[in-house]
Design a protein around this motif. Sequence first.
Motif, short mmCIF file in Angstrom:
data_model
loop_
_atom_site.label_atom_id
_atom_site.label_comp_id
_atom_site.label_asym_id
_atom_site.label_seq_id
_atom_site.Cartn_x
_atom_site.Cartn_y
_atom_site.Cartn_z
N ARG A 1 38.85 38.43 46.27
CA ARG A 1 40.39 38.85 46.03
C ARG A 1 41.27 38.61 47.16
O ARG A 1 42.38 38.71 47.09
CB ARG A 1 40.47 40.24 45.46
CG ARG A 1 39.96 40.03 43.87
CD ARG A 1 39.54 41.08 43.11
NE ARG A 1 38.84 40.83 41.78
CZ ARG A 1 37.71 40.60 41.74
NH1 ARG A 1 36.79 40.52 42.68
NH2 ARG A 1 37.50 40.44 40.49
N ARG B 1 45.71 52.69 37.01
CA ARG B 1 44.56 53.20 36.36
C ARG B 1 45.11 54.57 35.84
O ARG B 1 45.61 55.45 36.53
CB ARG B 1 43.49 53.41 37.14
CG ARG B 1 43.09 52.19 37.90
CD ARG B 1 41.88 52.45 38.81
NE ARG B 1 42.55 52.88 40.12
CZ ARG B 1 41.76 52.92 41.50
NH1 ARG B 1 40.70 52.52 41.36
NH2 ARG B 1 42.50 53.17 42.43
N ALA C 1 37.85 53.12 45.86
CA ALA C 1 38.82 53.39 45.27
C ALA C 1 40.08 53.82 45.41
O ALA C 1 41.03 53.43 44.88
CB ALA C 1 38.12 53.77 43.87
N PRO D 1 42.99 51.24 46.86
CA PRO D 1 43.31 51.24 45.44
C PRO D 1 43.80 49.71 44.85
O PRO D 1 43.32 49.48 43.79
CB PRO D 1 44.40 52.15 45.29
CG PRO D 1 45.03 52.34 46.69
CD PRO D 1 44.01 51.98 47.73
N ILE E 1 42.91 46.62 45.71
CA ILE E 1 41.86 45.85 45.63
C ILE E 1 40.78 46.29 44.36
O ILE E 1 40.33 45.80 43.47
CB ILE E 1 40.99 45.87 46.91
CG1 ILE E 1 41.90 45.22 48.08
CG2 ILE E 1 39.60 44.79 46.84
CD1 ILE E 1 41.03 45.15 49.48
N SER E 2 40.61 47.73 44.50
CA SER E 2 39.82 48.42 43.41
C SER E 2 40.45 47.86 42.15
O SER E 2 39.68 47.45 41.22
CB SER E 2 39.64 49.89 43.94
OG SER E 2 39.36 50.40 43.05
N THR E 3 41.60 48.33 42.00
CA THR E 3 42.30 48.12 40.73
C THR E 3 42.26 46.57 40.21
O THR E 3 42.10 46.32 39.14
CB THR E 3 43.76 48.49 40.61
OG1 THR E 3 43.62 49.93 40.96
CG2 THR E 3 44.23 48.50 39.34
N MET F 1 39.65 44.49 41.00
CA MET F 1 38.44 44.35 40.36
C MET F 1 38.30 44.73 39.15
O MET F 1 37.60 44.43 38.22
CB MET F 1 37.40 44.92 41.48
CG MET F 1 37.28 44.25 42.81
SD MET F 1 36.66 45.16 44.03
CE MET F 1 34.76 45.23 43.53
#
Lengths: 465, 239
Positions: free
Chosen positions: A326, A445, B178, B182, B184-186, B188
């Motif tokens: 990514r 999120r 996470a 955040p 990169i985590s989101t 993924m």
Amino acid sequence: MITGPIKFKEAARRNLAAQDLRENLRRATSHSTTLRLKAVSAVPEWEDLRSEAHAIKKEAIDHLAEYLERFESQATEAGCKVYWAETASQAAEYVVNVCRQKGASLVVKAKSMTSEEMELNTALEGASIQPVETDLGEFIVQLAGETPSHITAPALHKSRTQIGKLFSEKLGMNFSDDPKELTRAARAILREKFMDAGIGITGVNFAVAETGSLVLITNEGNGRMCTTLPRTHIALMGIEKVIPRFDDLRVFLKLLARSSTGQKLTSYVTILNGPREARETDGPEELHVVILDNGRSQLLAHPHTREALYCIRCGACLNVCPVYQRVGGHSYGWVYPGPIGSVITPELQGISQAQELPFASSLCGHCSAVCPVKIDLHHMLLWLRKSAVDSALTSRGERWIIKLFAATMKRPGLYRWSGMLGWMVQRILAPRGKGLRVPCWSAGRDFPPLPKKSFHQLWEEGEIN
Amino acid sequence: MRIHLFVPCLVDQFYPGVAVAMCRVLKKLGVEYAYLTDQTCCGQPAFNSGYHREATELAERFLKVFEPAETVVAPSGSCVSMVKIFYPQLELSPAGKRTLERLGPRLFEFSDFLVRELRVVDVGAQFRGKVTYHDSCHLLRELKIEEQPRQLIRNVHGLEFVEMDDMQTCCGFGGTFAVKFPEISTAMGTDKAAAIERTGADAVVANDSSCLMQIAGILSRRKSRVVPMHLAELLAQGI
């Protein structure tokens, strides 16, 4: 050389937002992982091969000085000139000096990550010597004025269209995104360079102690031409490239191409034993081997991370890494990206220069699972995190949070009380049935709502039986 | 058989229903369970952040609390990995080491306990709908548990099992990762959610509440109809 701490977070954020790059990375890495998986599943003894490779590398690294000296004496006997470089700049200086002695103004280069460590192109240009990258990916990257973003596929971050545009802009050709046509254009330029170059520079995939042989694994043939056309060949290798016996290649050749590109074997496997001999008609008149340390021998002393020296630079850990996929290779700030980069950059450049890297992983362990020499990469990241903490490189805020966390968890009463406090805060601040908005979480999120009663409470109240 | 429950702090505080469901399944299978009420956290967040001193303190505490236990079962691959795989890397006291040597081999992740220890693959659960399964990284790569959850899911009555693309790719949670990364985590998690949705499943099952917290957070933000569910919650359906 890194001039200041690597800013991974900043670069990653920028690269993550670049839609083109995301798509290029996704396409390329998913292609390589699919091919790798197919190639690996066809080898029933794959796991045994990995263990064998690990054992051979362990033997080589455990007796590194011995095998390197053996290699040196065998290679010298075959007519090579061996130069030991402690630092990257010493190595670059040596190469520049050889070029000067030979009066070379043009150098053709095969792909070599070691040369990237040495920042060799900059050093050569500084001495008015023109380096020409002949690996197609490196050629593209050089044309764009960039650095490789991947260990084996340097231009992986670019799409066909982007390369087409680059070629039409820099080489004055009509735009085309046909790989064949683009390759033909590069080839036409490179052929001339090969004829004119006084010196060829390559990396080394394996250096065999037993025979003094240099082994090069390539797909395009240009790497081999760098070793045959110019009168002088300079081969660059890190100290960890040495393997004990010629027969060990049996294992590594099976593992490397499959892990890297999903091929059974690369198109070219070149084994060089010294320069041209009097009775021979081909090959360079001189062969210099530069053996580079550049911090590697310090890694030997680190029990938890020294196995990073087993790396054969296949790039499989990059291809499967969900973070690399990514953010791309340039986010990692130095020569080696991805999981292996997150281990060796802090080790070779100093943890204070690269303290964000060991943390830039979800610790999913996919890297370790695919590593052909079984380097326990993600567990090494954990040790490097410890080393960042022990060197007081983490923020004061974080240290306090961890202290507070540990203090709370040591006291069951306090732990339960903070849970209840959380629930009350949620009741005041969050809409009914929803979780709180939490910094660093809630941008993309939802945060889960805390239930009124914890499991502990339910148990104490006899609601579970 | 008699076991002790290890209810990780995340489950205790955010997802008590997971532990309740686990209890219901265990009861159905005739397993007696006890709960040591002094348990808090195994120390993983400190360990994964590099703070070994704090992690060691919490590991010592965990081992002391669980000293009376003979067999321990937890609804989390991650916290079980912490104890089994990572505690040995800490500098524990002789007493702590002794407990760990005895307890380590008797500490089970829930699905592994059912399939390998109790030799049960059908707990008699019922679920009408299509279900997909996410391989949690610690469960898969530290504990090498891959087939057990699938066997249990496939044997749920009325359930249609479907694999998602890249089921073994990380959801992006990664503990402190996470919140440290955040974006990169989101990113993924978003790809994971898309893979889940492409299956057309009604529910996504995983064995770790931490992964489910990430997956649920993203699914909820996407207003997805897919229900995130812990394996224990699925197995408690209809029993």
